[in-house]
Scaffold this active site. Structure first.
Site, short mmCIF file in Angstrom:
data_model
loop_
_atom_site.label_atom_id
_atom_site.label_comp_id
_atom_site.label_asym_id
_atom_site.label_seq_id
_atom_site.Cartn_x
_atom_site.Cartn_y
_atom_site.Cartn_z
N HIS A 128 0.88 -1.19 0.00
CA HIS A 128 0.00 0.00 0.00
C HIS A 128 0.92 1.24 0.00
O HIS A 128 0.99 1.98 0.99
CB HIS A 128 -0.92 -0.03 1.22
CG HIS A 128 -2.09 0.89 1.14
ND1 HIS A 128 -2.39 1.63 0.01
CD2 HIS A 128 -3.06 1.20 2.05
CE1 HIS A 128 -3.49 2.33 0.23
NE2 HIS A 128 -3.90 2.10 1.46
N GLN A 131 -0.23 4.97 0.84
CA GLN A 131 -0.47 5.20 2.26
C GLN A 131 0.85 5.54 2.97
O GLN A 131 0.91 6.45 3.79
CB GLN A 131 -1.12 3.96 2.90
CG GLN A 131 -1.37 4.10 4.38
CD GLN A 131 -2.46 5.11 4.72
OE1 GLN A 131 -3.56 5.02 4.20
NE2 GLN A 131 -2.16 6.07 5.59
N ASP A 228 -2.08 -1.55 12.27
CA ASP A 228 -3.09 -1.76 11.24
C ASP A 228 -3.96 -2.94 11.70
O ASP A 228 -3.59 -3.66 12.64
CB ASP A 228 -2.40 -2.05 9.88
CG ASP A 228 -3.37 -2.19 8.73
OD1 ASP A 228 -4.54 -1.77 8.86
OD2 ASP A 228 -2.97 -2.75 7.68
N CYS A 268 -3.46 3.45 9.52
CA CYS A 268 -3.89 3.82 8.17
C CYS A 268 -5.41 3.96 8.08
O CYS A 268 -5.91 4.62 7.18
CB CYS A 268 -3.37 2.82 7.16
SG CYS A 268 -3.88 1.13 7.52
N ARG A 296 -3.45 11.86 2.84
CA ARG A 296 -3.63 11.06 1.63
C ARG A 296 -3.94 11.98 0.44
O ARG A 296 -3.44 11.77 -0.67
CB ARG A 296 -4.78 10.03 1.81
CG ARG A 296 -4.51 8.91 2.78
CD ARG A 296 -3.39 7.98 2.33
NE ARG A 296 -3.61 7.40 1.03
CZ ARG A 296 -4.35 6.30 0.79
NH1 ARG A 296 -4.91 5.66 1.79
NH2 ARG A 296 -4.51 5.83 -0.44
N1 NVA Z 1 -4.18 -3.98 5.74
C1 NVA Z 1 -5.43 -3.33 5.46
C2 NVA Z 1 -5.20 -1.93 5.02
C3 NVA Z 1 -6.46 -1.15 4.75
C4 NVA Z 1 -6.17 0.27 4.29
C5 NVA Z 1 -6.18 -4.13 4.39
O1 NVA Z 1 -5.55 -4.56 3.42
O2 NVA Z 1 -7.38 -4.33 4.53
N1 CP Z 2 -6.11 3.70 4.45
C1 CP Z 2 -6.85 3.40 3.38
O1 CP Z 2 -6.36 3.03 2.32
O2 CP Z 2 -8.18 3.54 3.57
P1 CP Z 2 -9.34 3.08 2.57
O3 CP Z 2 -9.37 1.57 2.63
O4 CP Z 2 -10.57 3.70 3.14
O5 CP Z 2 -9.02 3.57 1.19
#
Ligand code: NVA
Ligand code: CP
Length: 315
Positions: A128, A131, A228, A268, A296
């Site tokens: 990600h 982020q 997270d 995040c 963001r």
């Molecule tokens: N690790 C989490 C991040 C969400 C922004 C996911 O992948 O669901």
């Molecule tokens: N942190 C993040 O990516 O949030 P969303 O899943 O809401 O996009």
């Protein structure tokens, strides 16, 4: 050579990260509509839900004179079996760039291989990176430093699942020469490939990147405590098992006592209160999670300018 796509933190050099964050900081200081991406369109493909990524990219495009199209998988012919390769080649004829949130990182790589326009990773099972750029800006703001190079004297601790967030952070820290420690339960560490890549990058940058099992060891003296969710999107059937395995990895007041007294807390989002983080810490004075969420937007603008800015629409 500048990469066409932004799929991984490792697609950026330390200089490019520094540049993106400097642009983001400038754009945040003066949030006025611009024509930086006038006439350009971004397609945003979502295989998973999103609040921050979806809205920050859309608003970023709007505020720079461009258009963002939300393309859920349900509405695309992908749903009926059209290949990623054909989708990429078709969309490249209309769009200046594609942002994708996907289940499988490999699918994003396929899309990027066949797309003529830049592809930006809006989250996969592996990374990600957008982020992490917003996180870095937030840490720079909190400690009032000008550049990510100035973060070398700070210790960043990540507590929890060795997931997409942890993996992108490991690479980012390794590229920038930072001190980063992840505490993860055994069997839930970042993938070996990422650990090896981070080690290789650290040799060049002087970074100290480590994975440990004890959250208290990771957080001891840390300036940044990051967590997270224990169950990422797509892992829902493992939620109960994970709640047991990760129980000792909760960011709570007792763990925060180990950190530096001026430590900040990042997440995040979305957060699961009383799982990976207590409500008291998330809502407490050390938490900067909504500033992090706001960032963001500013970072997305900088990323879009960098990757879409210099290119004209595919003809
Ligand atoms: N690790 C989490 C991040 C969400 C922004 C996911 O992948 O669901
Ligand atoms: N942190 C993040 O990516 O949030 P969303 O899943 O809401 O996009």
């Amino acid at each position: 050579m500048n990469p066409k796509d932004f799929l991984s933190m490792a697609d950026l050099s330390a200089a490019e990260i520094t540049d993106i964050l400097a642009i983001a900081k400038r754009l945040k200081a003066r949030r006025v509509p611009s024509r930086a991406l006038l006439g350009k369109s971004l397609g945003m493909i979502f295989q998973k839900p999103s609040t921050r990524t979806a809205v920050s990219f859309a608003v970023a495009m709007y505020e720079m004179g461009g258009l963002a199209l939300t393309l859920s998988e349900q509405q695309l012919q992908l749903k009926r079996g059209e290949t990623l390769a054909d989708t990429a080649r078709t969309l490249s004829r209309y769009l200046a760039g594609i942002m994708i949130r996907a289940h499988r990182h490999e699918d994003v790589e396929i899309l990027a291989r066949y797309a003529d326009v830049p592809v930006i990773n809006g989250l996969t099972d592996k990374e990600h990176p957008c982020q992490v750029l917003a996180d870095l800006l937030t840490v720079m703001e909190a400690f009032r430093v000008k550049s990510p190079a100035d973060l070398k004297k700070f210790h960043i601790a990540y507590v929890g699942d060795g997931n997409n967030m942890a993996q992108s952070w490991m690479l980012g820290a390794a590229i920038l020469g930072l001190h980063f420690t992840a505490a993860c339960p055994r069997g839930y560490e970042p993938d070996k490939d990422f650990q090896i890549q981070a080690l290789r990058l650290s040799k060049r940058s002087g970074a100290r990147v480590a994975v440990v099992e004890d959250p208290r060891e990771a957080v001891a003296g840390a300036h940044v405590v990051y967590t997270d969710v224990w169950t990422s999107m797509g892992q829902e059937e493992e939620a109960e098992k994970r709640r047991d395995i990760f129980r000792k990895f909760q960011v709570n007041e007792s763990l925060m006592e180990m950190a530096h007294p001026k430590a900040i807390v990042l997440h995040c989002l979305p957060a699961h209160r009383e799982e990976e983080i207590t409500a008291s810490v998330l809502e407490g004075p050390q938490s900067v999670v909504f500033q992090q969420a706001e960032n963001r937007l500013h970072v997305q603008k900088a990323v879009l300018q960098k990757f879409l800015g210099g290119r004209s629409k595919s003809s």
